[in-house]
Design an enzyme around this catalytic site. Structure first.
Site, PDB file in Angstrom:
ATOM      1  N   SER A  24       0.832  -1.209   0.000  1.00 41.94           N
ATOM      2  CA  SER A  24       0.000   0.000   0.000  1.00 41.94           C
ATOM      3  C   SER A  24       0.862   1.252   0.000  1.00 41.94           C
ATOM      4  CB  SER A  24      -0.913   0.010   1.240  1.00 41.94           C
ATOM      5  OG  SER A  24      -0.129  -0.054   2.418  1.00 41.94           O
ATOM      6  N   ASN A 111      -1.681  -2.229  13.473  1.00 40.13           N
ATOM      7  CA  ASN A 111      -3.133  -2.001  13.474  1.00 40.13           C
ATOM      8  C   ASN A 111      -3.522  -0.719  14.216  1.00 40.13           C
ATOM      9  OD1 ASN A 111      -3.048  -4.428  12.214  1.00 40.13           O
ATOM     10  ND2 ASN A 111      -3.983  -5.612  13.879  1.00 40.13           N
ATOM     11  N   THR A 156     -39.515  27.288  -8.854  1.00 38.43           N
ATOM     12  CA  THR A 156     -39.853  25.964  -8.322  1.00 38.43           C
ATOM     13  C   THR A 156     -40.190  25.124  -9.553  1.00 38.43           C
ATOM     14  OG1 THR A 156     -42.212  26.398  -8.102  1.00 38.43           O
ATOM     15  CG2 THR A 156     -40.847  26.937  -6.189  1.00 38.43           C
ATOM     16  N   HIS A 157     -39.888  23.847  -9.514  1.00 40.38           N
ATOM     17  CA  HIS A 157     -40.064  22.976 -10.694  1.00 40.38           C
ATOM     18  C   HIS A 157     -39.333  23.542 -11.901  1.00 40.38           C
ATOM     19  CE1 HIS A 157     -43.454  21.132  -8.441  1.00 40.38           C
ATOM     20  NE2 HIS A 157     -43.677  22.391  -8.064  1.00 40.38           N
ATOM     21  N   SER A 278     -13.419  25.806 -27.006  1.00 43.47           N
ATOM     22  CA  SER A 278     -13.614  24.554 -27.718  1.00 43.47           C
ATOM     23  C   SER A 278     -12.538  24.443 -28.786  1.00 43.47           C
ATOM     24  CB  SER A 278     -15.001  24.545 -28.353  1.00 43.47           C
ATOM     25  OG  SER A 278     -15.034  23.664 -29.454  1.00 43.47           O
ATOM     26  N   LYS A 284     -17.077  29.290 -28.711  1.00 41.46           N
ATOM     27  CA  LYS A 284     -17.479  28.723 -27.426  1.00 41.46           C
ATOM     28  C   LYS A 284     -16.678  29.252 -26.244  1.00 41.46           C
ATOM     29  CE  LYS A 284     -19.998  25.788 -26.536  1.00 41.46           C
ATOM     30  NZ  LYS A 284     -19.925  24.333 -26.774  1.00 41.46           N
ATOM     31  N   ASN A 286     -16.775  27.790 -22.416  1.00 46.67           N
ATOM     32  CA  ASN A 286     -17.430  26.720 -21.663  1.00 46.67           C
ATOM     33  C   ASN A 286     -17.219  26.849 -20.152  1.00 46.67           C
ATOM     34  OD1 ASN A 286     -18.385  25.521 -24.015  1.00 46.67           O
ATOM     35  ND2 ASN A 286     -16.467  24.396 -24.305  1.00 46.67           N
ATOM     36  N   GLU A 291     -18.735  22.594 -14.242  1.00 46.40           N
ATOM     37  CA  GLU A 291     -19.063  21.263 -14.772  1.00 46.40           C
ATOM     38  C   GLU A 291     -18.218  20.182 -14.098  1.00 46.40           C
ATOM     39  OE1 GLU A 291     -20.178  21.262 -19.352  1.00 46.40           O
ATOM     40  OE2 GLU A 291     -18.417  22.491 -18.975  1.00 46.40           O
ATOM     41  N   TYR A 318      -9.190  -5.904  13.483  1.00 43.04           N
ATOM     42  CA  TYR A 318      -8.588  -5.428  12.237  1.00 43.04           C
ATOM     43  C   TYR A 318      -8.645  -6.518  11.172  1.00 43.04           C
ATOM     44  CZ  TYR A 318      -5.286  -3.846   8.728  1.00 43.04           C
ATOM     45  OH  TYR A 318      -4.730  -3.475   7.534  1.00 43.04           O
ATOM     46  N   GLN A 323      -7.247  -1.738   4.671  1.00 40.21           N
ATOM     47  CA  GLN A 323      -6.186  -0.983   3.999  1.00 40.21           C
ATOM     48  C   GLN A 323      -6.753  -0.168   2.829  1.00 40.21           C
ATOM     49  OE1 GLN A 323      -2.161  -2.720   3.451  1.00 40.21           O
ATOM     50  NE2 GLN A 323      -2.669  -2.745   1.277  1.00 40.21           N
ATOM     51  N   LYS A 326      -7.794   4.102   2.810  1.00 38.37           N
ATOM     52  CA  LYS A 326      -7.039   5.339   2.575  1.00 38.37           C
ATOM     53  C   LYS A 326      -7.205   5.889   1.168  1.00 38.37           C
ATOM     54  CE  LYS A 326      -3.769   3.157   4.764  1.00 38.37           C
ATOM     55  NZ  LYS A 326      -4.677   2.363   5.623  1.00 38.37           N
TER      56      LYS A 326
END
Ligand code: ARG
Length: 463
Positions: A24, A111, A156-157, A278, A284, A286, A291, A318, A323, A326
């Site tokens: 690890s 541990n 709303t909606h 773009s 463009k 963006n 996003e 343990y 492991q 993380k």
């Protein structure tokens, strides 16, 4: 020393594929500072408790300090055969101080050591995130202050509903991120618990002083049950849950920014420095930053679900499965920190197109509720008033007009209670400013919400 710490019992070498599979170090090497800090505290405690000599402890601490510098300065060689950060540090310590290094691991196991490292790491990161959120919240309050008096449609909606102050909308995000900050604060006391000395699972036979270790490392508490201490990852799950909820807020905000920056809305202009172009369409611009924030939300939810799933069927105490914790934790910390930082930097540079926003409040009958409220003021029950306004809206739609564009004569065909004062009640200023109920969008309310928030931010004591 690349010998295994456990090889006394084994009669053949570990398969190389297994070494690579179980290693690890690529992930947990970033815990090196915390690992060394924990080891130093452990050494000092061992010496004070008479378990190792003061001279041994001094040697160990000097060696550990040197290793910290080596890793910080990229002068350290990592090797899959040494599995994880704990073994790397111990092995290098042996190179530096010789056999006394073998005393470091007295009265502890990996541990409790890994649980300690993770808690030290997460305590630091959680505090950092609370600070970052504090700055972000302040950014919202400043933006709200700067936009006072500007109006926009509330939805709303996803349909235009009633006009609100832009500041009111912004202060809604202040509330969300304030709750997020509170959630991280709530998680802190359960992170701030010292597990070292629980050893493998059952505690240790040495006369250790866990309170000494905890005091050295600034922990508020010492774990009460040795089995729980090495098996517990709740503190990470709580952090990941708080991070996921926080990312929901970032994602919703990002969605709004993307919509508002579109030609269809045209409510805001994102700064060029935070937009991209773009490769094919020259015109463009963006909104990639919001996003990507919206997109990264999926990764954080994934980390939470990954760790919940890893933990859900583990017997005490343990298990090596843990492991995997993380990778999820680090990925969420990195993602959340980056999202808070970039949003905090971008927001003050967003241009709010106040005329476009105001104009958007003038169509779509956003004052219809206020006409009904006006009739209620004249003694008409609300449901009846609602029906009267419904007929007025239908009539206005037929004639291609808004309610406030109808004449008094036309209005009076719907109810004799109507007089010229109705038109005053239908202006956007009135519609907004009459919503004085607690938490409503009236300018006076929003101003006091802004000053309360400012006072709270100034008074907040950050951990
Ligand atoms: N690398 C391990 C982890 O992250 C450290 C603890 C290993 N303990 C063990 N008994 N193999 O969980």
């Amino acid at each position: 020393m690349t010998q295994k710490a456990w090889d006394g019992r084994f009669s053949e070498q570990t398969d190389q594929m297994v070494e690579a599979f179980t290693s690890s170090i690529a992930v947990d090497r970033r815990l090196y500072r915390h690992d060394i800090e924990g080891s130093i505290a452990h050494c000092r405690m061992l010496a004070r408790s008479g378990i190792i000599s003061k001279e041994d402890a001094e040697q160990l601490v000097t060696g550990l300090d040197q290793i910290r510098d080596e890793i910080a300065n990229d002068q350290f060689v990592f090797d899959d055969r040494l599995e994880d950060i704990h073994m790397h540090v111990e092995s290098r310590l042996h190179d530096i101080v010789g056999n006394v290094a073998r005393k470091l691991h007295t009265a502890r196991s990996r541990n409790d050591q890994v649980a300690l490292d993770a808690r030290l790491y997460l305590r630091e990161e959680t505090r950092h995130i609370i600070h970052q959120l504090h700055t972000l919240r302040k950014t919202f309050v400043d933006l709200a202050q700067a936009n006072i008096g500007n109006v926009m449609p509330g939805y709303t909606h996803m349909q235009r509903a009633q006009p609100v102050l832009v500041s009111h909308h912004l202060m809604a995000y202040y509330e969300m991120f304030t709750r997020d900050g509170d959630r991280f604060r709530d998680a802190l006391p359960r992170i701030d618990v010292m597990p070292l000395g629980c050893a493998a699972l059952a505690g240790t036979t040495y006369p250790i002083d866990r309170d000494d270790t905890a005091a050295q490392l600034g922990f508020a508490e010492v774990s009460a049950n040795s089995m729980d201490a090495v098996a517990d990852r709740d503190f990470m799950l709580e952090f990941l849950s708080a991070a996921s909820i926080c990312m929901v807020h970032f994602s919703r905000l990002s969605e709004e920014l993307v919509l508002w920056a579109s030609t269809e809305f045209g409510f805001i202009e994102l700064p060029d420095a935070f937009s991209t172009g773009s490769s094919i369409m020259p015109q463009k611009k963006n909104p990639d930053v919001p996003e990507l924030i919206r997109g990264k939300t999926g990764r954080v939810f994934g980390d939470l679900v990954a760790l919940l799933t890893t933990m859900k069927a583990l017997p005490m105490a343990y298990n090596r499965d843990m492991q995997e914790d993380k990778r999820a934790l680090f990925s969420t910390v990195d993602t959340l920190r980056a999202c808070i930082a970039v949003m905090t930097k971008m927001l003050p540079r967003v241009t709010f197109k106040k005329d476009v926003m105001r104009h958007a409040t003038t169509t779509g009958f956003l004052n219809a509720t206020d006409m009904a409220d006006y009739l209620v003021g004249k003694g008409i029950p609300f449901r009846e008033a609602h029906a009267v306004v419904g007929r007025a809206v239908a009539y206005a739609l037929d004639h291609g007009k808004e309610l406030d564009q109808l004449t008094l004569e036309e209005m009076r065909t719907f109810s004799d209670e109507i007089d010229a004062t109705l038109f005053e009640a239908l202006t956007v200023e009135q519609v907004v400013n009459r919503r004085t109920s607690k938490g409503g969008t009236a300018t006076e309310n929003v101003k006091s919400a802004i000053s309360l928030a400012g006072a709270r931010l100034a008074a907040e004591r950050l951990p």
